[in-house]
Motif scaffolding. Sequence first.
Motif, short mmCIF file in Angstrom:
data_model
loop_
_atom_site.label_atom_id
_atom_site.label_comp_id
_atom_site.label_asym_id
_atom_site.label_seq_id
_atom_site.Cartn_x
_atom_site.Cartn_y
_atom_site.Cartn_z
N UNK A 199 0.83 -1.21 0.00
CA UNK A 199 0.00 0.00 0.00
C UNK A 199 0.86 1.25 0.00
N UNK A 200 2.04 1.17 0.62
CA UNK A 200 2.90 2.34 0.69
C UNK A 200 3.77 2.50 -0.53
N UNK A 201 3.70 1.56 -1.43
CA UNK A 201 4.64 1.58 -2.56
C UNK A 201 4.16 2.51 -3.66
N UNK A 202 5.13 3.00 -4.42
CA UNK A 202 4.83 3.74 -5.63
C UNK A 202 4.79 2.75 -6.79
N UNK A 203 4.07 3.07 -7.84
CA UNK A 203 3.95 2.12 -8.95
C UNK A 203 5.28 1.64 -9.50
N UNK A 204 6.29 2.52 -9.55
CA UNK A 204 7.53 2.07 -10.16
C UNK A 204 8.26 1.05 -9.29
N UNK A 205 7.81 0.86 -8.08
CA UNK A 205 8.43 -0.15 -7.22
C UNK A 205 7.77 -1.52 -7.38
N UNK A 206 6.73 -1.59 -8.17
CA UNK A 206 6.01 -2.85 -8.32
C UNK A 206 6.32 -3.49 -9.66
N UNK A 207 6.13 -4.80 -9.71
CA UNK A 207 6.31 -5.49 -10.99
C UNK A 207 5.04 -5.31 -11.82
N UNK A 208 5.12 -5.71 -13.09
CA UNK A 208 3.97 -5.56 -13.98
C UNK A 208 2.74 -6.28 -13.46
N UNK A 209 2.93 -7.51 -13.01
CA UNK A 209 1.80 -8.27 -12.49
C UNK A 209 1.18 -7.61 -11.27
N UNK A 210 2.02 -7.08 -10.41
CA UNK A 210 1.51 -6.42 -9.22
C UNK A 210 0.75 -5.16 -9.58
N UNK A 211 1.27 -4.41 -10.54
CA UNK A 211 0.58 -3.19 -10.95
C UNK A 211 -0.80 -3.50 -11.50
N UNK A 212 -0.88 -4.55 -12.28
CA UNK A 212 -2.17 -4.90 -12.87
C UNK A 212 -3.14 -5.30 -11.79
N UNK A 213 -2.64 -5.98 -10.76
CA UNK A 213 -3.52 -6.33 -9.66
C UNK A 213 -4.00 -5.09 -8.92
N UNK A 214 -3.12 -4.10 -8.79
CA UNK A 214 -3.54 -2.85 -8.16
C UNK A 214 -4.62 -2.20 -9.01
N UNK A 215 -4.43 -2.25 -10.31
CA UNK A 215 -5.45 -1.67 -11.19
C UNK A 215 -6.78 -2.38 -11.01
N UNK A 216 -6.73 -3.69 -10.85
CA UNK A 216 -7.97 -4.44 -10.63
C UNK A 216 -8.55 -4.07 -9.26
N UNK A 217 -7.69 -3.94 -8.27
CA UNK A 217 -8.17 -3.56 -6.94
C UNK A 217 -8.86 -2.20 -6.99
N UNK A 218 -8.32 -1.30 -7.80
CA UNK A 218 -8.93 0.02 -7.91
C UNK A 218 -10.34 -0.08 -8.48
N UNK A 219 -10.52 -0.96 -9.47
CA UNK A 219 -11.87 -1.10 -10.00
C UNK A 219 -12.79 -1.75 -8.97
N UNK A 220 -12.26 -2.69 -8.20
CA UNK A 220 -13.09 -3.34 -7.19
C UNK A 220 -13.52 -2.37 -6.11
N UNK A 221 -12.66 -1.40 -5.82
CA UNK A 221 -12.97 -0.43 -4.76
C UNK A 221 -14.26 0.30 -5.07
N UNK A 222 -14.52 0.50 -6.33
CA UNK A 222 -15.71 1.23 -6.75
C UNK A 222 -16.96 0.37 -6.57
#
Lengths: 355, 304, 305
Positions: free
Chosen positions: A159-182
């Motif tokens: 949660x404290x990480x910036x996108x550039x600290x994450x791998x591609x797969x992790x970023x995509x999961x964050x993107x999915x989490x963002x849609x789920x939040x809605x």
Amino acid sequence: MSAPATASTTETPEPVLSVRGLTKDFRVGGLFSRNSVRALNAVDLDLPRGRILALVGESGSGKSTLARCLVRLEQPSSGSILANGRDLLRTERRGASRAYRGEVQMVFQDPFGSLNPAHRVDYLLTRALRVHRRARGAEQIQTRLRELMAAVDLSEELLDAYPHELSGGQRQRVAIARTLAVEPRVILADEPTSMLDVSVRVGVLNLMRRLRAERGISMLYITHDLASARYVADTIVVMYAGELVEGGDALTVLAEPAHPYTRLLLSAAPDPNRVGEFDPVERARLRAEVLTPTSCPYEGDPEQQCSSTEPVRHQVGGPSDAEPHWVRCHLYAPTISAPTALITDLAEPKTNETP
Amino acid sequence: MTAAVTTVSQTAAGSPGPTRRRKPRSLLRGLLGNRKAMFGLVLLVLFVLLALLAPVISPADPSQISDAISLPPSAAHWFGTTSSGQDVLALTLWGSRSSLLVGFGVGIAATLIGIVIGMLSAYFGKIVDDLLSLFTNIFLLIPGLPLLVVLAAYLPPGQGTVAIVLIVTGWAGSARVLRAQALSIRGKDFVAAAVVTGEGALRVMFREILPNMASVVMTTFLGCVIFGIGAQAGLEFLGLGDTSTVSWGTNLYWASNNGSLMTGNWWVFLPSGLCIALVAFGLAMVNYAVDEITNPRLRTRRKG
Amino acid sequence: MSNLNTLLDIKNLCVTYRGGARELRAVDGVSFSIAEGEVLGLAGESGCGKSTVANAIMRLLKPPTEITADALHFEQRDLLALEGRKLRSFRWREIAMVFQSAMNSLNPVLTVGEQLADVFTTHERMGRREARDRSADLLRLVDIDPGRLKAYPHQLSGGMRQRVVIAMAVALRPKLLIMDEPTTALDVVVQQEIMAQIKGLQRQFGFSVLFISHDMSLMVELSDRIGVMYAGRLVEMAPARTIFTRPLHPYTNALMNAFPPLSGPRVELTALDDETRAAWSSHIPDLTEATPGHWVAPTPEGSHA
């Protein structure tokens, strides 16, 4: 599509989102040019509730444009988008309402571009929660954040990480989490795995399946990869040159493709299990069937007459099928100069055809 | 050799990134570590301090005329005196206040206007963009100096006029640059994602797009300040500024008017001119450093 | 296949990139060999070092990048010892390479014919007329109408440009052709045709191929043997069919799983989660022979079926 719903055990519920006659033209050339490219041509599509629908097509076929129209990032040139029986293009003419945004969300193709590099993960997720009032107060938000990260199999620490600290797969999961939040009813996923490293793709696909099974979210999975579409989707529609050519249950359509274009795509998909080598003659024949059709095997269809000018749909298989399998009349040829690989990337015709 | 060897496994596909590390304000941290930046910043801070402390450390009232006319630098007058007997050091120190104030003021205002116009243009696109771009281009096309001269001639004299005139002629350049940058960020997926999430226009512009423009805004700002200081000096040298205030530009104006240039009394005009040059130099240094930090390809190789 | 001569022999290849105070070991003790006429596939994802291996073989890496190996031999000749003129004559004549996205690196201001002819005039001191004839032959070889010699790269489609690049690579009939992701930027329909092209050429001329890709399904169709790389090391090496039917290393399994089947029942594929990956990825031991011809790097919890 007028087959009346006979009393069957599986009633197809009302689709969560539909489009009718959706057309999108893009203007090309300078400011005052009249030329345009038609990306979508009178598309009719129903998104079934609580299922995953795969939209398959090559790059340039218009599938991303369709997604962007559905999520109201693009304004269609004509047609209608129906939700809850109302045409959104009439009721929300200018742009999507916040309510609509709370129902329809999107996961983008490029995990490296879809997260703002200036913000941390918790900010991105918190904004989604705040905008749609899904959580109030710091404590509720913290709880929701933890739930969201768990839902996409990511450690809370990220949660404290910036996108550039994450791998591609992790970023995509964050993107999915963002849609789920809605807490949307529909998630549009535009090639969510094509820019991911190969070994992490299955994880994301499995996540999508799980979300559909556990939360009943309807999904539109856009891809050019038939194999992943078959893996993830319940139903499938095939798009070619801005129009839909075939649709139905995913396993059925891919086992018995009815339209020559679907057959062409299937033959081109890499399949180590396939017996036999690449046959250029067969490939050329399939191409010709797509580009310059001469006949349609559904001639004499009592429901729909064949037509080379109207994109009529024929029913494949019987009316008792759980999921109707339809195909567009073969006689209807593409009306627009489709810039797809099929046309432009033909091997030069051999001067002497090898039998 | 004590260099740490990283094996690829630490950065290989799919591996989780470093756990919970707060990203430092990398631009600031970068600046503090960069030699050019430090040099420029020290120079600027020095001048700002001198300007702030001028009332305290100035040896005399700069406007006080005396009969110690055109004296070269000496122990009594470190920078000598002008042809009216004014202490040059005092003039220089007091001059810094006006010059820096107007310079930074113009810089801030021009940058802010540029941000607003550039951002609105980029975000709304189409008609709004066309209109604002037309507006910007008009101001870009109008020849700067003649406009400066005309405006300065018609408006009442004063520091405010000078500032307004400079802002009016200076905002268009930054607006164009910032619009271009905002446009390129506007097209990125994360902006579309923010729109899809439901963020409003203002939020998208100022919380999604603007943070990613930080370095361009910084360099634009620094450029505008350099413009402000230089153009102000230029205006005042031509006599179009407020000749009653004390600033580096007016110092040069009087120096030229009173023939110091002719008679070779270099101590009258050199300090003010040098100050302008030094401040501009310091700003340029910081500017280069910001460029270097944000574009890794420009970084010079560090030894060791 | 095993009784053919060894063309390329690599033992314990290490490549270290240097930048300022940091070093990165991109390739860490990789050993394999390619026999005459064999197609070896090198699989792995971005960052695993497979492209670096190719660049090392072609001697394209310059100091301060450091290349060391117990052996880097091509037909018993030490590649690391070649310099200057000998190196230049060896490149393209003995080993040629098709780079990633090569089709986008064709010179946009020269016609296709000029670029093809360049290969001949540079390496073989041929006259222009003969070079032009040979270029026409080359285009015919890859099923492109020789009339296209006068075309500029932007006038050809992506697939055709890739075929031109392949033609340039095989122009001097090298013994080994290295292809680095030759179909990645192409549409799936065209990919198949390019692969067929490569296969046809390989059968016709009998050169060896080092085929580098992350796409396992393409590789299985073309290769005789496949080696899987991760983090600069080899984790598995076996005949293609064996890798496909019985992958032993969890990473190979993950790569294979990324391509769900197009027929048969739908089965849930297990993903490679971060924990499992972390268990074996921090230290990858040398390959050991699990069954004859099938080499695997042992993993902590034993082999993964």
